[in-house]
Design an enzyme around this catalytic site. Structure first.
Site, PDB file in Angstrom:
ATOM      1  N   GLY A 212       1.004  -5.352   1.233  1.00 41.07           N
ATOM      2  CA  GLY A 212      -0.029  -5.485   0.215  1.00 41.07           C
ATOM      3  C   GLY A 212       0.410  -6.301  -0.981  1.00 41.07           C
TER       4      GLY A 212
ATOM      5  CG  LEU B 197      -1.837  -1.203   1.388  1.00 39.79           C
ATOM      6  CD1 LEU B 197      -2.758  -1.004   2.591  1.00 39.79           C
ATOM      7  CD2 LEU B 197      -2.643  -1.451   0.127  1.00 39.79           C
TER       8      LEU B 197
ATOM      9  CG  ASN C  64       6.355  -5.690   5.984  1.00 37.63           C
ATOM     10  OD1 ASN C  64       5.369  -5.641   5.266  1.00 37.63           O
ATOM     11  ND2 ASN C  64       7.396  -4.889   5.829  1.00 37.63           N
ATOM     12  CD  GLU C  65       0.536  -5.617   6.486  1.00 35.37           C
ATOM     13  OE1 GLU C  65       0.062  -5.561   5.341  1.00 35.37           O
ATOM     14  OE2 GLU C  65       1.151  -6.630   6.911  1.00 35.37           O
TER      15      GLU C  65
END
Length: 284
Positions: free
Chosen positions: A133, A88, A155-156
């Site tokens: 994303g 994203l 890996n957010e």
């Protein structure tokens, strides 16, 4: 009817159903393989195919066209030789305008539902890094071939962001519950061989050409399978996840907006943007 005649009629039918893609895409290249009628959708938003509103909208439009035309299959890949998609676009989340963010997140939801639940088979030829994303789009596809020496994963948490439940369900549909928990809580990125070991990808490739070749071979498995039976079976496996999001779309948008606008999350995004800026300046 002779087998060759049936094959010719089937080919003519497929060709007549091929979608007429717009030539005005700014962030995509779309082409159809003349041998098997498989559509290849290539992400081309330099430098790293960040998923912003424009790119997501174009992907959504292509997926709609493919469904309408009863496409025999789609391959998702990248024009970059280093990045599949970096995920994203941070700028969509950094100090977001609420209305713009709602449009952005709605487009992301749309792409996920259409790709994850597509009636036609899908494959990802992952020819570069695929964090966050990027990993989500790859996992939405039914088959994943990844070039060696790259990374993939959700890996957010490294940015202080919590992966939405539909991200989590997508990973749970791909690898084990235990591996999903460890990967998500630590924000782990898997190297290509590590991703293969846990089932995050299905095959490794030496380069993009090899990845595309192996991705195209995946569709041969369905030559003798009635498309409607395949589609219904896929829906039985994935449909409930999609219905859950449909029922909670607005809540998901509001929850995500509330989370990313928290000061600590914004500070984390600013820190990340500063790192990217320094990296770019050092490379100049």
């Amino acid at each position: 009817m002779m087998a060759s005649t049936r094959s010719l009629l089937r080919t003519k039918s497929l060709i007549s159903n091929l979608p007429r893609f717009s030539s005005n895409y700014k962030c995509l290249d779309v082409s159809v393989n003349n041998d098997n009628n498989i559509t290849t959708v290539t992400l081309k938003r330099p430098p790293v195919n960040s998923l912003n509103l424009d790119l997501l909208s174009e992907i959504s439009d292509v997926l709609t066209d493919l469904k309408k035309s009863k496409s025999p299959g789609m391959i998702l890949t990248s024009s970059s030789d280093k990045v599949f998609t970096a995920g994203l676009d941070i700028m969509e989340m950094h100090k977001p305008d609420p209305e713009r963010f709602k449009q952005f997140w709605y487009a992301l939801q749309d792409v996920w539902m259409k790709l994850y639940g597509s009636p036609f088979p899908t494959a990802a030829a992952i020819n570069g890094h695929a964090p966050a994303g990027g990993c989500l789009l790859a996992m939405c596809c039914e088959y994943r071939v990844m070039v060696q020496n790259f990374n993939i994963g959700l890996n957010e948490t490294q940015l202080g962001i919590v992966a939405p439940i539909w991200f989590i369900k997508t990973m749970l549909n791909t690898i084990s519950i235990r591996d999903t928990e460890l990967a998500l809580t630590t924000g782990r990125l898997f190297k290509t061989d590590e991703a293969l070991a846990v089932g995050l990808i299905d095959e490794m490739a030496t380069d993009k050409a090899d990845a595309l070749k192996k991705a195209n071979a995946f569709f041969e498995r369905f030559e003798m399978i009635p498309p409607i039976a395949r589609a219904y079976t896929k829906d039985s496996l994935r449909g409930s996840d999609i219905e859950d999001l449909k029922k909670n779309r607005e809540k998901d948008i509001q929850t995500t907006l509330s989370l990313i606008t928290q000061p600590k999350v914004q500070q984390g995004l600013e820190f990340y943007l500063a790192l990217l800026k320094n990296k770019k300046e050092s490379a100049a």
